[in-house]
Design an enzyme around this catalytic site. Structure first.
Site, PDB file in Angstrom:
ATOM      1  N   TYR A   1       0.734  -1.188  -0.092  1.00 38.24           N
ATOM      2  CA  TYR A   1       0.088   0.018  -0.150  1.00 38.24           C
ATOM      3  C   TYR A   1       0.770   1.453  -0.031  1.00 38.24           C
ATOM      4  O   TYR A   1       1.638   1.285   0.911  1.00 38.24           O
ATOM      5  CB  TYR A   1      -0.864   0.188   1.200  1.00 38.24           C
ATOM      6  CG  TYR A   1      -1.832  -1.103   1.358  1.00 38.24           C
ATOM      7  CD1 TYR A   1      -2.175  -1.862   0.112  1.00 38.24           C
ATOM      8  CD2 TYR A   1      -2.378  -1.457   2.480  1.00 38.24           C
ATOM      9  CE1 TYR A   1      -3.308  -2.746   0.277  1.00 38.24           C
ATOM     10  CE2 TYR A   1      -3.467  -2.447   2.562  1.00 38.24           C
ATOM     11  CZ  TYR A   1      -3.876  -3.206   1.492  1.00 38.24           C
ATOM     12  OH  TYR A   1      -4.514  -4.239   1.626  1.00 38.24           O
TER      13      TYR A   1
ATOM     14  N   PRO B   1     -15.421  -4.535   3.361  1.00 37.01           N
ATOM     15  CA  PRO B   1     -16.748  -4.453   4.001  1.00 37.01           C
ATOM     16  C   PRO B   1     -17.882  -3.426   3.827  1.00 37.01           C
ATOM     17  O   PRO B   1     -19.011  -3.751   4.045  1.00 37.01           O
ATOM     18  CB  PRO B   1     -16.346  -4.598   5.329  1.00 37.01           C
ATOM     19  CG  PRO B   1     -15.009  -3.452   5.464  1.00 37.01           C
ATOM     20  CD  PRO B   1     -14.245  -4.128   4.329  1.00 37.01           C
ATOM     21  N   LEU B   2     -17.576  -2.413   3.368  1.00 37.23           N
ATOM     22  CA  LEU B   2     -18.244  -1.352   3.052  1.00 37.23           C
ATOM     23  C   LEU B   2     -18.600  -1.205   1.649  1.00 37.23           C
ATOM     24  O   LEU B   2     -19.291  -0.307   1.007  1.00 37.23           O
ATOM     25  CB  LEU B   2     -17.935  -0.061   3.471  1.00 37.23           C
ATOM     26  CG  LEU B   2     -17.816   0.067   5.138  1.00 37.23           C
ATOM     27  CD1 LEU B   2     -17.044   1.210   5.622  1.00 37.23           C
ATOM     28  CD2 LEU B   2     -19.017   0.015   5.673  1.00 37.23           C
TER      29      LEU B   2
ATOM     30  N   GLY C   1     -15.948  -1.080  -0.774  1.00 32.89           N
ATOM     31  CA  GLY C   1     -14.618  -0.912  -1.259  1.00 32.89           C
ATOM     32  C   GLY C   1     -14.660   0.574  -1.804  1.00 32.89           C
ATOM     33  O   GLY C   1     -15.187   1.387  -0.964  1.00 32.89           O
ATOM     34  N   PHE C   2     -13.924   0.704  -2.958  1.00 28.51           N
ATOM     35  CA  PHE C   2     -13.588   2.245  -3.400  1.00 28.51           C
ATOM     36  C   PHE C   2     -15.027   3.124  -3.603  1.00 28.51           C
ATOM     37  O   PHE C   2     -15.016   4.204  -3.434  1.00 28.51           O
ATOM     38  CB  PHE C   2     -12.666   2.176  -4.312  1.00 28.51           C
ATOM     39  CG  PHE C   2     -11.565   1.686  -4.191  1.00 28.51           C
ATOM     40  CD1 PHE C   2     -10.304   2.487  -3.656  1.00 28.51           C
ATOM     41  CD2 PHE C   2     -11.011   0.457  -4.477  1.00 28.51           C
ATOM     42  CE1 PHE C   2      -9.213   1.992  -3.423  1.00 28.51           C
ATOM     43  CE2 PHE C   2      -9.929  -0.047  -4.384  1.00 28.51           C
ATOM     44  CZ  PHE C   2      -9.078   0.748  -3.736  1.00 28.51           C
TER      45      PHE C   2
ATOM     46  N   PRO D   1     -18.186   2.699  -1.841  1.00 28.23           N
ATOM     47  CA  PRO D   1     -19.240   2.212  -1.003  1.00 28.23           C
ATOM     48  C   PRO D   1     -20.449   1.622  -1.294  1.00 28.23           C
ATOM     49  O   PRO D   1     -21.110   2.347  -2.395  1.00 28.23           O
ATOM     50  CB  PRO D   1     -19.348   3.102   0.190  1.00 28.23           C
ATOM     51  CG  PRO D   1     -17.951   4.044   0.089  1.00 28.23           C
ATOM     52  CD  PRO D   1     -17.858   4.009  -1.552  1.00 28.23           C
TER      53      PRO D   1
END
Ligand SMILES: NC(=O)c1ccc[n+]([C@@H]2O[C@H](COP(=O)([O-])OP(=O)(O)OC[C@H]3O[C@@H](n4cnc5c(N)ncnc54)[C@H](OP(=O)(O)O)[C@@H]3O)[C@@H](O)[C@H]2O)c1
Length: 293
Positions: free
Chosen positions: A63, A214-215, A217-218, A220
Site C-alpha cells: 500500500y 466490508p463497506l 470498497g472504493f 461504498p
C-alpha cells in the site's frame, strides 16, 4: 441504538481481539499509490482508532508502496502489546501503480523484510499470503510453494502466524497441511456473498474470516433498501452494513477502511446497532440470501 453494548471479541493469533478493527489501505494516496494528501490526518485516524479500542489493524507494504506501513509506524510505534498488526505479501507495485504478482519464495522473503523494516518490528504478528491466480476473485491452483516459503520464515521467527487472502476452500485445506492458518481475508459484504459457505466452514474450524471491502470498497455500497433499514433503526447505511457482518458469523473480524476521523467514529458505533429479526430478513434479501444467517 444503545450506548452500552460492548464490542464482542474473537480469539485470534494468540490474542483476544475486538471484532471491530481497522483497515489501513485508505491511508495511501489515490489508487493506494504514493503519499496521502494529508499525512497528519492519517496519523490522527490511526491514533483515534487505537484510542477507541481498535486492537487489530490490517495493512500491507504494497500500500503506497511502503507509505501505509510508515504512517502506522509514525502514529503508533512503539506498539501496544495487545495490538495485532496483520500484513500481507504476494504482490508488488509497478512504477505506474499496477498490482503485479510476486509469489516466488524470494519475493515473499523480501516482502516480509520490507514489512518488518517499515513497521519497525522484529517479527510480524500475522502475514496473509495474498493469492494472485486471479487478482479479483479466488481461483483454484496450488499454493504449496508460497505457504512453504512463509512457513520457513515462521520457523525463523520472523512471522508469528500465517493467513490467506483471496483463497478458496481447497487452498485453505492445502495450506493447513503445511502450516496453521489463523485467518482468511476475502472479498465479502452485504451485497457480495460468494463466500457464504467458506464463512461457515471457517467458523466451524475457529478460523477468523476477515472480509475485505466490508463497506463495498472504493465505491461504498449504495442500496435504497439498506438506506431504508438504516433510517428505521436510526443508524447510517455504513453502520448497518458493518452490523450485518458482525451478526453474520462470530468469526467475522471487521477491518473497515477510512481516511476520515468522522467516518471512523461513525463506523466504530456499528456494534451498537440492534438488528431485529425483521430487519435481518430485509438485509438478507439485499444480497439475495434466505434470511437464515
Ligand atoms: N486482501 C485484499 O486483497 C484486500 C483488498 C482490499 C482491501 N483490503 C483490506 O481491507 C480493508 C478494507 O477495505 P477498503 O478500505 O478497501 O474498503 P471498505 O472498508 O469497504 O470501504 C472503504 C471506503 O469507504 C469509505 N468509507 C468508510 N467509512 C465510511 C462512512 N462511514 N461513510 C461513508 N464512506 C465511508 C472510505 O472513504 P473515506 O476514506 O472517505 O472514509 C473508502 O472509500 C483495507 O483497508 C485493506 O486493509 C484487502
Amino acid at each position: 441504538m444503545s450506548n452500552l453494548k460492548p464490542v464482542s471479541t474473537f480469539s485470534f493469533a494468540g490474542h483476544t481481539v475486538r471484532r471491530m478493527g481497522y483497515g489501513a489501505m485508505q491511508l495511501a494516496g489515490p489508487g493506494v499509490f504514493g503519499p496521502p494528501k494529508d499525512r497528519d490526518a492519517c496519523v490522527a485516524v490511526l491514533r483515534e482508532a487505537v484510542a477507541s479500542g481498535v486492537d487489530h489493524i490490517d495493512t500491507s507494504d504494497f500500500y503506497g508502496p511502503h507509505v501505509t506501513n510508515q504512517i502506522i509506524r509514525e502514529a503508533l510505534h512503539p506498539y501496544s502489546d495487545d495490538l495485532v498488526i496483520v500484513t500481507k505479501v504476494g504482490a508488488v507495485r509497478s512504477d505506474d501503480g499496477a498490482w503485479l504478482p510476486a509469489q516466488q519464495p524470494q519475493d515473499i522473503e523480501r516482502a516480509v523484510h520490507d514489512n518488518l523494516r517499515n513497521l519497525g518490528l522484529d517479527a510480524l504478528d500475522v502475514v496473509n499470503m495474498r493469492i494472485m491466480g486471479d487478482v479479483h476473485a479466488p481461483a483454484e491452483g496450488s499454493i504449496e510453494k508460497q505457504i512453504t516459503a512463509l512457513a520457513e520464515l515462521q520457523r525463523q521467527g520472523l512471522v508469528r502466524h500465517i493467513g490467506l487472502s483471496n483463497a478458496t476452500s481447497r487452498q485453505v485445506a492445502e495450506a493447513q497441511g503445511i502450516a496453521e492458518i489463523v485467518c482468511v481475508q476475502n472479498h465479502y459484504n452485504l451485497v457480495h456473498r460468494a463466500d457464504d459457505a467458506l464463512v461457515d466452514e471457517l467458523a466451524s474450524k475457529g478460523i477468523a474470516y476477515v472480509p475485505f471491502f466490508p463497506l463495498g470498497g472504493f465505491t461504498p455500497i449504495q442500496s435504497s433498501a439498506l438506506s431504508e433499514v438504516a433510517q428505521k433503526i436510526d443508524a447510517t447505511p455504513m453502520q448497518v452494513a458493518l452490523a450485518w457482518l458482525l451478526h453474520r458469523s462470530p468469526n467475522i473480524l471487521l477491518i473497515p477502511g477510512t481516511s476520515s476521523v468522522a467516518h471512523l467514529r461513525e463506523n466504530m458505533k456499528a456494534a451498537q446497532c440492534v438488528l431485529t429479526d425483521d430487519v435481518l430478513v430485509e438485509l438478507d434479501a439485499i444480497g439475495g440470501g434466505n434470511g437464515e444467517h
